[in-house]
Write a protein that holds these residues in place. Structure first.
Motif, mmCIF file in Angstrom:
data_model
loop_
_atom_site.group_PDB
_atom_site.id
_atom_site.type_symbol
_atom_site.label_atom_id
_atom_site.label_comp_id
_atom_site.label_asym_id
_atom_site.label_seq_id
_atom_site.Cartn_x
_atom_site.Cartn_y
_atom_site.Cartn_z
ATOM 1 N N ARG A 75 0.960 -1.623 0.047
ATOM 2 C CA ARG A 75 0.163 0.202 -0.176
ATOM 3 C C ARG A 75 0.722 1.485 -0.217
ATOM 4 N N ASN A 76 0.207 2.486 -0.552
ATOM 5 C CA ASN A 76 0.503 3.794 -0.304
ATOM 6 C C ASN A 76 1.520 3.852 -1.285
ATOM 7 N N PHE A 77 2.209 2.511 -2.483
ATOM 8 C CA PHE A 77 3.937 3.324 -2.618
ATOM 9 C C PHE A 77 4.067 4.367 -4.169
ATOM 10 N N GLY A 78 5.153 5.456 -3.726
ATOM 11 C CA GLY A 78 5.725 6.616 -4.077
ATOM 12 C C GLY A 78 5.275 7.707 -3.284
ATOM 13 N N CYS A 79 4.800 7.557 -1.838
ATOM 14 C CA CYS A 79 4.327 8.261 -1.202
ATOM 15 C C CYS A 79 5.835 9.664 -0.954
ATOM 16 N N GLY A 80 5.247 10.432 0.391
ATOM 17 C CA GLY A 80 6.818 11.367 0.181
ATOM 18 C C GLY A 80 6.879 12.797 -0.746
ATOM 19 N N SER A 81 7.713 12.928 -1.195
ATOM 20 C CA SER A 81 8.003 14.496 -1.778
ATOM 21 C C SER A 81 8.245 13.913 -2.994
ATOM 22 N N SER A 82 7.370 15.050 -3.763
ATOM 23 C CA SER A 82 6.647 15.051 -5.145
ATOM 24 C C SER A 82 7.370 14.480 -6.647
ATOM 25 N N ARG A 83 8.764 14.133 -6.370
ATOM 26 C CA ARG A 83 10.438 14.318 -7.154
ATOM 27 C C ARG A 83 9.784 13.367 -8.733
ATOM 28 N N GLU A 84 9.693 14.111 -8.962
ATOM 29 C CA GLU A 84 9.767 12.780 -10.667
ATOM 30 C C GLU A 84 10.977 11.559 -10.972
ATOM 31 N N HIS A 85 11.694 12.420 -9.566
ATOM 32 C CA HIS A 85 12.785 10.868 -10.484
ATOM 33 C C HIS A 85 12.410 9.906 -10.208
ATOM 34 N N ALA A 86 11.436 9.780 -8.964
ATOM 35 C CA ALA A 86 11.395 8.430 -8.552
ATOM 36 C C ALA A 86 10.630 7.626 -9.340
#
Length: 213
Positions: A75-86
């Motif tokens: 669940r909730n994969f990719g949370c945190g900052s909005s960085r496009e680099h992820a």
């Protein structure tokens, strides 16, 4: 952007919830403005030991994850900052799709801009995929999945198990852009003549459209 139609690939099981973007690509590696070159730093703090050697215990370093192009997560994969680099790092590493019960909104949106497909499945379905991935790893195999975007299905087959196929939904506009391989810029350029016509009709000198001289 490469169109996403039907994709067949190895599934890498990352059995962790709330994976944030700083774990996906740590902040010290955000020094490039290009979309490429981030894959070698993906999950850097988890993939590598302090001496720089790969950590064999980390999920992506295990033999069953070799060559994986589909990431299975919680669940909730990719949370945190909005960085496009992820999503850039995931795509540069080789992933074309991420399957999880839920995603952080901005990460979910950023995936579509680079042709990577985030698929949300029910918790029970994700749990079943983790179970099949574990069985495959125990037997020295890799779990492979087939994702058909037009049909909206993801399927896996494993010896001794009943076939697994589930449907998923994607916003129709985003699905069409993925199927055609269009990011926001390419979509705008595809409508260059219409943009020029609108500008002329409103007394604006054409200049932003793709068909402008």
């Amino acid at each position: 952007m490469e169109p996403f139609t039907v994709h067949t690939g190895v599934v890498a099981a990352l059995d962790r919830a709330n994976v944030d973007t700083d774990q996906i690509i740590p902040k010290q590696f955000l020094k490039r403005i290009e979309r490429t070159g981030f894959g070698r730093f993906l999950f850097f703090d988890w993939r590598f030991r302090p001496d720089g050697s790969p950590d064999p215990a980390f999920e992506l370093n295990r033999p069953e994850a070799a060559g994986a192009t589909i990431l299975l997560a919680r669940r909730n994969f990719g949370c945190g900052s909005s960085r496009e680099h992820a999503p850039w790092a995931l795509a540069d590493y080789g992933f074309r799709a991420v399957i999880a019960p839920s995603f952080a909104d901005i990460f979910h949106s950023n995936c579509f801009q680079i042709g990577m497909l985030p698929i949300a499945l029910a918790d029970a379905d994700v749990e079943e995929l983790f179970r099949r991935a574990a069985v495959a790893a125990r037997d020295g195999r890799q779990l492979r999945a087939v994702i058909d975007l037009a049909a909206g299905t993801v399927a896996v087959d494993a010896p001794g198990d009943a076939p697994f196929q589930r449907s998923f939904t994607v916003d129709p506009f985003r699905r069409d852009c993925l199927l055609r391989g269009l990011d926001s810029i390419a979509l705008s350029l595809a409508h260059g003549a219409e943009i020029d016509a609108w500008e002329r009709a409103h007394g604006i000198a054409p200049g932003a459209g793709a068909s402008s001289p």
